[in-house]
Motif scaffolding. Structure first.
Motif, PDB file in Angstrom:
ATOM      1  N   ILE A  63       0.891  -1.456   0.000  1.00  0.00           N
ATOM      2  CA  ILE A  63      -0.073   0.328  -0.257  1.00  0.00           C
ATOM      3  C   ILE A  63       1.085   1.151  -0.399  1.00  0.00           C
ATOM      4  O   ILE A  63       0.644   2.657  -0.602  1.00  0.00           O
ATOM      5  CB  ILE A  63      -0.903  -0.263   1.415  1.00  0.00           C
ATOM      6  N   GLY A  64       2.049   1.090   0.740  1.00  0.00           N
ATOM      7  CA  GLY A  64       3.024   2.407   0.356  1.00  0.00           C
ATOM      8  C   GLY A  64       3.473   2.705  -0.758  1.00  0.00           C
ATOM      9  O   GLY A  64       3.763   3.719  -0.887  1.00  0.00           O
ATOM     10  N   ALA A  65       3.322   2.189  -0.853  1.00  0.00           N
ATOM     11  CA  ALA A  65       3.902   2.031  -2.925  1.00  0.00           C
ATOM     12  C   ALA A  65       3.346   2.903  -3.521  1.00  0.00           C
ATOM     13  O   ALA A  65       3.441   3.801  -4.180  1.00  0.00           O
ATOM     14  CB  ALA A  65       4.102   0.758  -3.461  1.00  0.00           C
ATOM     15  N   TYR A  66       1.823   3.354  -3.706  1.00  0.00           N
ATOM     16  CA  TYR A  66       0.262   3.963  -4.093  1.00  0.00           C
ATOM     17  C   TYR A  66       0.091   5.056  -2.856  1.00  0.00           C
ATOM     18  O   TYR A  66      -0.547   5.539  -3.540  1.00  0.00           O
ATOM     19  CB  TYR A  66      -0.513   2.940  -4.443  1.00  0.00           C
ATOM     20  N   GLU A  67       0.111   5.059  -1.961  1.00  0.00           N
ATOM     21  CA  GLU A  67       0.223   6.629  -1.401  1.00  0.00           C
ATOM     22  C   GLU A  67       0.586   7.622  -2.107  1.00  0.00           C
ATOM     23  O   GLU A  67       1.913   8.066  -2.825  1.00  0.00           O
ATOM     24  CB  GLU A  67       1.076   6.480  -0.269  1.00  0.00           C
ATOM     25  N   ASP A  68      -0.766   8.578  -2.106  1.00  0.00           N
ATOM     26  CA  ASP A  68      -0.201  10.102  -3.246  1.00  0.00           C
ATOM     27  C   ASP A  68       0.025   9.256  -4.757  1.00  0.00           C
ATOM     28  O   ASP A  68       0.014  10.172  -5.811  1.00  0.00           O
ATOM     29  CB  ASP A  68       0.835  10.957  -3.041  1.00  0.00           C
ATOM     30  N   LYS A  69      -0.321   8.273  -4.920  1.00  0.00           N
ATOM     31  CA  LYS A  69      -0.201   8.074  -6.765  1.00  0.00           C
ATOM     32  C   LYS A  69      -1.876   6.808  -6.605  1.00  0.00           C
ATOM     33  O   LYS A  69      -1.956   5.893  -7.613  1.00  0.00           O
ATOM     34  CB  LYS A  69       0.984   6.652  -6.736  1.00  0.00           C
ATOM     35  N   GLY A  70      -2.773   7.319  -5.530  1.00  0.00           N
ATOM     36  CA  GLY A  70      -4.247   6.497  -6.058  1.00  0.00           C
ATOM     37  C   GLY A  70      -4.505   5.992  -5.185  1.00  0.00           C
ATOM     38  O   GLY A  70      -6.353   6.143  -4.623  1.00  0.00           O
ATOM     39  N   VAL A  71      -3.928   6.285  -3.267  1.00  0.00           N
ATOM     40  CA  VAL A  71      -4.228   5.788  -1.889  1.00  0.00           C
ATOM     41  C   VAL A  71      -3.688   7.274  -1.361  1.00  0.00           C
ATOM     42  O   VAL A  71      -3.069   7.438  -1.597  1.00  0.00           O
ATOM     43  CB  VAL A  71      -3.203   4.728  -2.108  1.00  0.00           C
TER      44      VAL A  71
END
Length: 353
Positions: A131-139
């Motif tokens: 989930i951390g990889a998508y924070e501010d990139k869709g999350v």
């Protein structure tokens, strides 16, 4: 070194209203807040959500309330240190204080007021491996501007008021809204549950109960999620999405303030509510949601009341040899530090002899 009469830690509604009450007493304020703009939770977490219990406002958006408060305190020329966290509190030999931020900015004042709401917040994140990889990139964990999701495919996870309310709100903005909850029963208001159920029947919300988002997919940004059902015989569901918003609440933390020697009870600061909302450290007050006492109500209007009372006692500490006589604003008006003056027009009465 920034010198002022009152250093206020927290620029939420209670902190902002303190500037007004202090200004009526000719006291200057400087506010410190870790957020990049004034308003606290009202600006950062739910600026577009309505508030219904502000006196004289049957309904007002949280962001609009902040705007009104900023307009109200403008004549009192408050200073702001934003985007910095209050780190240390050092009492001087003369009884005054120096508050230093995490970036080294020092503030000197005889009075310190902690109005930091519930403290700093950290989102409760779902246990999804990447989930951390998508924070501010869709999350995202909070919704600041609903327009960001216009014509987007959105998945919201959660079973409380926030998840329900935003699913309902975004149903008219996003191209597709899916609401995922691990249970069949929701914890939100009955009216919100009924609205969400009705929108699901109309096809405006895709409702997944007894299910959880377990995987996120996408190259540079989020493009899909896997929903795993509690029923092991049911195949997982793959949804193409632009945004995933897990709304599992926020964990409040006092942060460095908790290390200042203040008396703490259940993550809140104990104060003397019988008199002035002062803490166990003379000259340091705590008002708003950050404090606790018997009968405490965590309401914005309670914070406003506490700010008014606290400022009266702060004045006495700063001016021990002066006697202050409180005048209603209807009588004395409001005189700003910028030279502005608001007062009722005085009628001229002539006697007839």
């Amino acid at each position: 070194m920034i010198k002022t009469d009152i250093v206020i830690i927290g620029a939420g509604p209670t902190g902002l209203f303190t500037v007004f009450e202090a200004g009526l007493l000719k006291l200057k304020c400087h506010l410190i807040d870790a957020l990049p703009q004034p308003g606290g939770q009202c600006s950062e977490i739910y600026p577009k959500k309505p508030i219904y219990d502000i006196p004289a406002y049957p309904e007002i958006l949280a962001g609009d309330l902040v705007d009104r408060l900023m307009e109200q305190i403008k004549p009192f020329e408050a200073g702001f240190t934003l985007g910095e966290r209050a780190e240390t509190l050092d009492k001087q030999e003369d009884g005054t204080f120096i508050v230093t931020t995490n970036k080294g900015t020092k503030h000197h004042a005889p009075i310190v007021v902690i109005a930091g709401g519930l403290g700093s917040f950290e989102p409760r994140k779902p246990q999804i491996e990447n989930i951390g990889a998508y924070e501010d990139k869709g999350v995202s964990y909070i919704i600041k501007d609903p327009e960001v999701y216009r014509n987007k495919k959105v998945v919201i996870a959660g079973g409380g008021d926030s998840a329900l309310d935003w699913a309902i709100y975004l149903a008219d903005i996003a191209s597709e809204v899916s609401l995922v909850h691990r249970r069949n029963e929701f914890r939100g208001a009955l009216d919100s549950v009924e609205k969400a159920s009705e929108l699901a029947k109309l096809g405006k919300i895709k409702l997944f109960t007894e299910a959880q988002v377990t995987e996120l997919h996408g190259e540079e940004s989020l493009s899909g999620v896997i929903i795993k059902h509690n029923d092991a015989e049911k195949e997982p569901t793959y949804l193409e999405v632009d945004n995933f918003i897990p709304l599992f609440g926020l964990s409040p933390k006092l942060g460095p303030i908790g290390q200042w020697g203040l008396e703490i009870e259940k993550n809140a600061i104990k104060v003397n509510n019988a008199k002035d909302y002062q803490t166990n450290i003379p000259g340091v007050f705590a008002i708003g949601d950050v404090n606790t006492y018997e009968g405490k109500l965590k309401l914005i209007l309670s914070g406003f009341h506490e700010a008014a009372v606290m400022c009266q006692y702060a004045y006495q500490i700063i001016n021990p040899n002066k006697r202050f006589v409180m005048k209603y604003t209807t009588v004395g008006g409001v005189e700003g530090f910028d030279g502005s003056k608001k007062e009722a027009k005085k009628e001229v009465v002539q006697s007839i002899l």
